[in-house]
Design an enzyme around this catalytic site. Structure first.
Site, PDB file in Angstrom:
ATOM      1  N   ARG A 215       0.877  -1.170   0.000  1.00 40.58           N
ATOM      2  CA  ARG A 215       0.000   0.000   0.000  1.00 40.58           C
ATOM      3  C   ARG A 215       0.907   1.210   0.000  1.00 40.58           C
ATOM      4  O   ARG A 215       1.777   1.337   0.850  1.00 40.58           O
ATOM      5  CB  ARG A 215      -0.875  -0.034   1.259  1.00 40.58           C
ATOM      6  CG  ARG A 215      -1.660   1.231   1.550  1.00 40.58           C
ATOM      7  CD  ARG A 215      -2.851   1.333   0.629  1.00 40.58           C
ATOM      8  NE  ARG A 215      -3.872   2.235   1.086  1.00 40.58           N
ATOM      9  CZ  ARG A 215      -3.783   3.555   1.108  1.00 40.58           C
ATOM     10  NH1 ARG A 215      -2.670   4.153   0.746  1.00 40.58           N
ATOM     11  NH2 ARG A 215      -4.803   4.278   1.491  1.00 40.58           N
TER      12      ARG A 215
ATOM     13  N   ARG B  21      -0.923  -5.597   4.347  1.00 40.50           N
ATOM     14  CA  ARG B  21      -0.121  -5.037   3.254  1.00 40.50           C
ATOM     15  C   ARG B  21       1.035  -4.226   3.831  1.00 40.50           C
ATOM     16  O   ARG B  21       0.876  -3.571   4.858  1.00 40.50           O
ATOM     17  CB  ARG B  21      -0.974  -4.114   2.374  1.00 40.50           C
ATOM     18  CG  ARG B  21      -2.137  -4.791   1.709  1.00 40.50           C
ATOM     19  CD  ARG B  21      -2.994  -3.793   0.988  1.00 40.50           C
ATOM     20  NE  ARG B  21      -3.590  -2.842   1.936  1.00 40.50           N
ATOM     21  CZ  ARG B  21      -4.479  -1.917   1.620  1.00 40.50           C
ATOM     22  NH1 ARG B  21      -4.879  -1.787   0.367  1.00 40.50           N
ATOM     23  NH2 ARG B  21      -4.968  -1.109   2.543  1.00 40.50           N
TER      24      ARG B  21
ATOM     25  N   GLU C  11     -11.266   5.004  -4.570  1.00 43.20           N
ATOM     26  CA  GLU C  11     -11.582   3.574  -4.631  1.00 43.20           C
ATOM     27  C   GLU C  11     -11.888   3.209  -6.084  1.00 43.20           C
ATOM     28  O   GLU C  11     -12.346   4.044  -6.861  1.00 43.20           O
ATOM     29  CB  GLU C  11     -12.772   3.248  -3.730  1.00 43.20           C
ATOM     30  CG  GLU C  11     -12.517   3.507  -2.262  1.00 43.20           C
ATOM     31  CD  GLU C  11     -11.408   2.656  -1.689  1.00 43.20           C
ATOM     32  OE1 GLU C  11     -11.321   1.450  -2.021  1.00 43.20           O
ATOM     33  OE2 GLU C  11     -10.605   3.193  -0.897  1.00 43.20           O
TER      34      GLU C  11
END
Length: 159
Positions: free
Chosen positions: A50, A92, A58
């Protein structure tokens, strides 16, 4: 508390903190969205990363697909360097992503903000450098700023 014990505890804390910092090379094998990628390391491990400091729309949000495509054009199948210190709540790696070409180094996280393809992440909204990049994109109507109004990702996710 015994002073030598305190020193030992502080030393352990420092060693543990340093041991979690990591820099490695890899190739981007997938761009999930404008702020998430999959990287194959030189040891063939696949890491989910990330991009630190940014929040892109999004994928199902207005401008989400465009942000993903912008990032894909820059780093998909490219060799990059990741600097990471910790993981997010989804496992992540939170990372700074750098792309090196024969003549320059590109800080991808900052490029996503400056090009108008991401916001400064809500917890980094006091970082003047990053906010100046976002303001540059806003003033020049770049990326998502070309089509206002657009909802911030952190507000979109709450809906």
């Amino acid at each position: 508390m015994n002073p030598s014990r305190l020193v030992f505890i502080l030393y352990l804390f420092l060693v543990i903190s340093i041991s979690h910092a990591d820099e490695y090379k890899g190739i981007v094998i997938k761009v999930t969205d404008g702020d998430s990628i999959k990287v194959k390391t030189v040891t063939n491990k696949i890491n989910k990363v990330r991009l630190l400091y940014i929040d892109a729309p999004e994928i199902n949000q207005q401008y989400g697909k465009s942000s993903k495509i912008f990032l894909e054009k820059i780093i998909l199948n490219q060799n990059i360097i990741i600097n990471t210190e910790k993981n997010d709540r989804y496992g992540r790696q939170l990372g700074e992503v750098y792309l090196y070409t024969h003549d320059k180094r590109v800080f991808i996280n900052a490029k996503m903000i400056k090009s108008g393809n991401a916001w400064v992440y809500i917890t980094n909204r006091s970082n003047i450098y990053l906010l100046n990049l976002e303001e540059h994109a806003r003033i020049n109507k770049l990326g998502l700023w070309a089509h206002p109004p657009i909802t911030e990702p952190w507000t979109f996710r709450k809906k």
